[in-house]
Write an enzyme that holds these catalytic residues in place. Structure first.
Site, PDB file in Angstrom:
ATOM      1  N   CYS A   1     -32.078 -43.390  -8.072  1.00 36.09           N
ATOM      2  CA  CYS A   1     -30.902 -43.931  -8.762  1.00 36.09           C
ATOM      3  C   CYS A   1     -30.933 -45.453  -8.852  1.00 36.09           C
ATOM      4  CB  CYS A   1     -29.627 -43.511  -8.037  1.00 36.09           C
ATOM      5  SG  CYS A   1     -29.501 -41.760  -7.649  1.00 36.09           S
TER       6      CYS A   1
ATOM      7  N   ASP B   1     -27.146 -39.929  -1.791  1.00 35.52           N
ATOM      8  CA  ASP B   1     -26.475 -38.669  -1.475  1.00 35.52           C
ATOM      9  C   ASP B   1     -27.468 -37.506  -1.508  1.00 35.52           C
ATOM     10  OD1 ASP B   1     -24.244 -40.189  -1.393  1.00 35.52           O
ATOM     11  OD2 ASP B   1     -23.185 -39.190  -3.010  1.00 35.52           O
TER      12      ASP B   1
ATOM     13  N   CYS C   1     -26.492 -44.952  -7.649  1.00 34.47           N
ATOM     14  CA  CYS C   1     -26.031 -43.730  -6.996  1.00 34.47           C
ATOM     15  C   CYS C   1     -24.503 -43.729  -6.876  1.00 34.47           C
ATOM     16  CB  CYS C   1     -26.695 -43.565  -5.618  1.00 34.47           C
ATOM     17  SG  CYS C   1     -26.621 -41.887  -4.963  1.00 34.47           S
ATOM     18  N   ASP C   2     -23.955 -42.534  -6.647  1.00 37.14           N
ATOM     19  CA  ASP C   2     -22.524 -42.251  -6.827  1.00 37.14           C
ATOM     20  C   ASP C   2     -21.549 -43.316  -6.334  1.00 37.14           C
ATOM     21  OD1 ASP C   2     -23.871 -39.928  -7.388  1.00 37.14           O
ATOM     22  OD2 ASP C   2     -22.541 -38.623  -6.267  1.00 37.14           O
ATOM     23  N   LYS C   3     -21.691 -43.743  -5.079  1.00 39.95           N
ATOM     24  CA  LYS C   3     -20.660 -44.591  -4.469  1.00 39.95           C
ATOM     25  C   LYS C   3     -20.756 -46.037  -4.934  1.00 39.95           C
ATOM     26  CE  LYS C   3     -19.827 -40.807  -2.607  1.00 39.95           C
ATOM     27  NZ  LYS C   3     -21.049 -40.205  -3.125  1.00 39.95           N
TER      28      LYS C   3
ATOM     29  N   CYS D   1     -28.702 -38.862 -11.003  1.00 37.02           N
ATOM     30  CA  CYS D   1     -28.778 -37.425 -11.286  1.00 37.02           C
ATOM     31  C   CYS D   1     -28.263 -37.119 -12.686  1.00 37.02           C
ATOM     32  CB  CYS D   1     -28.015 -36.647 -10.239  1.00 37.02           C
ATOM     33  SG  CYS D   1     -28.683 -36.874  -8.567  1.00 37.02           S
TER      34      CYS D   1
ATOM     35  N   GLU E   1     -20.108 -33.949   1.099  1.00 36.13           N
ATOM     36  CA  GLU E   1     -20.215 -33.072  -0.066  1.00 36.13           C
ATOM     37  C   GLU E   1     -20.906 -31.773   0.333  1.00 36.13           C
ATOM     38  OE1 GLU E   1     -20.513 -36.466  -3.570  1.00 36.13           O
ATOM     39  OE2 GLU E   1     -22.283 -35.312  -3.051  1.00 36.13           O
TER      40      GLU E   1
ATOM     41  N   SER F   1     -20.249 -32.193  -4.340  1.00 33.38           N
ATOM     42  CA  SER F   1     -21.097 -32.942  -5.253  1.00 33.38           C
ATOM     43  C   SER F   1     -20.654 -32.666  -6.675  1.00 33.38           C
ATOM     44  CB  SER F   1     -22.551 -32.506  -5.070  1.00 33.38           C
ATOM     45  OG  SER F   1     -23.333 -32.900  -6.177  1.00 33.38           O
TER      46      SER F   1
END
Length: 566
Positions: A56, A88, A129-131, A201, A452, A478
């Site tokens: 990511c 993650d 990435c997500d956060k 992702c 998650e 997730s």
């Protein structure tokens, strides 16, 4: 907007660069490349979440360079600093995943700390990435200096045996392999090809969901959420972000001018239309808290009633963000929603223009494509993110019902006090059709960190039980999760929420249409159980997770750590 003259763009940095007393400060800056002329320019920070520990973020160093070049060309003086990130996908299913949600706060704190300490006049944050994304936005709201967020971009699909695959493919393959429904050769082949290179992702999982929400909110440049990580236009976007920040300084447009209740409604509208991640609820609530905007779970319910689910994207659908990019991207979706009267076109954005002005010259989504339905033929007539309540979730819980044939279940509780216990039972085939799995003590405080549950939900799907069992948790999911699953159950077990009182075999009802999450046990029995219940000790006695568990709010308030307990 705040009053100031256009000439003075050094809204913060003049205190460290101007005057004889600041000669030592200038000396330090000269060592990192500042020249005499640079001290008259606004200082723009570039927050880079680069690391080579996750696909990511592995390319963000190059994006940060492009952003800084744009700043220099636009007349600013750029400085770059690093911000931590965690993966993650790598930490999923392990104790390490407890650090994932807390990393959102660490990222926000780091960006706020550096920009405030160094008196940056503006900032570009680049996340993968997500956060990274909600962490960046929380910091930008706190700082309230001219700001642009840049998304690192989506990964390309992997290929195996002629089919597109992604990270969720290998998580689900674990469940298939445990049942001998997949050969060792194919199991290894999916692992080898799931992640082909740089980018987040690929489905409408949390990273792509939050990037789309932030674009809809007006805090990133138009089109940025859809551009793949490896596309040359991503470098151009970063370069353009440099010009955009200097323009925002000239016009004195700050996050507080862009991030409003209406801009949150735009973000939620886009998330509903795309079938985005349940994590959007948690993260948008947290950003709203930082922005001082009164956003509530009821707002998600209100928008879900009028916004249909249109995009056939993974995990419940067939396509990935790259496919959406090829037919018109998030801009095309937003144009469709604006034309239908579902977006607030007057909201200001980082271009200095409104949403409607940005979309005026955007082409409609490509004709004869199957990725995004028109509003007359939705996948679902209402939004797929559903807020459930009942005696199990008096403060609310979140479910995602896209792609489900069955949206309700009543069955016996199978109770587990950790993700590991639940996953072991699933892989050992101890879960039967009709069961309702309860995974508790995984909430913001109890986990801590609200892990998650992708490993358990993927194992369930891989075993072919995705439509036949329910799962509830005070943890979260997730963006790659699908199935009849309910997360963010609040109050959580650690603070004595009703989920802590469930016993093996109790009957539980999940009904997404009626928006109910109910433990079918009478109130007298629950009162008796509550009197006998004692809170377990926190799982950590020091360190970052101890601090997090002591400070974190309820999930229904965004799981923020600076809320003060009011």
């Amino acid at each position: 907007m705040h009053a100031m003259t256009y000439q003075n763009l050094k809204i913060k940095s003049e205190v460290i660069t101007d005057g004889d007393q600041r000669a030592p400060n200038r000396a330090m800056l000269r060592a990192v490349g500042f020249k005499d002329a640079d001290f008259g320019k606004p200082i723009i920070a570039v927050s880079s979440t680069w690391s080579d520990l996750t696909p990511c973020n592995m390319h963000i160093d190059k994006l940060a360079i492009a952003a800084r070049e744009g700043i220099q060309r636009a007349g600013g003086a750029g400085i770059t600093f690093g911000t931590p990130t965690v993966s993650d996908g790598i930490s999923m299913g392990t104790e390490g995943m407890k650090f994932s949600l807390s990393s959102r706060e660490v990222i926000a704190d780091a960006i706020e700390t550096v920009c405030a300490a160094e008196r940056a006049d503006g900032v570009i944050t680049i996340g993968g990435c997500d956060k990274n994304m909600p962490g960046s936005l929380i910091a930008l709201c706190r700082l309230n200096i001219p700001s642009v967020f840049v998304y690192g971009g989506t990964i390309m699909p992997g290929k195996y045996r002629g089919k597109d695959i992604d990270i969720v493919s290998i998580f689900e393959a674990v469940g298939k392999f445990s049942q001998k429904r997949l050969s060792p050769e194919d199991f290894k082949g999916i692992e080898d090809h799931a992640c082909p290179g740089a980018g987040s992702c690929g489905g409408m999982y949390t990273a792509n969901t939050m990037a789309s929400a932030i674009e809809a909110m007006g805090m990133s440049l138009p089109g940025g959420a859809s551009i793949p990580a490896i596309h040359e236009d991503k470098l151009k976007e970063c370069n353009g972000a440099g010009y955009a920040v200097v323009n925002l300084l000239k016009k004195n447009i700050r996050p507080s001018d862009i991030i409003t209740k209406k801009s949150f409604e735009n973000a939620i509208t886009v998330v509903m239309a795309l079938g985005g991640s349940t994590n959007a609820v948690l993260h948008l609530m947290a950003i709203a808290y930082a922005a001082g905007v009164d956003l509530r779970l009821e707002d998600f319910e209100m928008i879900a009633k009028k916004v249909p689910h249109l995009a056939d994207l993974k995990p419940s659908g067939r396509y990935v963000m790259y496919d959406l990019y090829k037919v018109g991207g998030i801009e095309g979706v937003m144009k469709m929603l604006l034309d239908a009267g579902l977006l607030h076109g007057g909201c200001l954005t980082v271009t200095g223009k409104s949403v409607a002005e940005n979309l005026r010259s955007v082409s409609p989504l490509r004709e004869h494509q199957e990725i995004v339905r028109d509003l007359s033929h939705p996948l679902r007539p209402t939004g797929p993110l559903v807020i459930l309540r009942g005696n199990l979730a008096k403060s609310g819980a979140v479910a995602k019902v896209s792609g489900l044939r069955h949206t309700s279940i009543t069955g016996p509780a199978r109770v587990f006090d950790s993700e590991e216990e639940a996953l072991k039972a699933i892989l050992n085939q101890k879960i039967a059709k009709g069961d309702v799995i309860v995974i508790r003590y995984e909430g913001p405080k109890g986990g801590p960190g609200m892990r998650e549950m992708l490993a358990p939900t993927s194992a369930i799907s891989g075993q072919g039980l995705g439509e036949d069992v329910g799962l509830i948790t005070d943890g979260r999911f997730s963006g790659g999760t699908h199935g009849l699953v309910v997360g963010h159950v609040a109050p959580e077990a650690q603070v004595g929420g009703a989920i802590a009182l469930v016993k093996e075999g109790d009957m539980i009802t999940i009904d997404a249409e009626k928006k109910v999450l109910q433990l079918n046990v009478d109130e007298a029995e629950l009162t008796k159980r509550k009197a006998a219940w004692k809170a377990p000790p926190l799982k950590y006695a020091k360190g970052v997770l101890y601090k997090y568990a002591k400070l974190v709010s309820c999930a229904s308030k965004g799981a923020v750590t600076d809320w003060g307990g009011e």
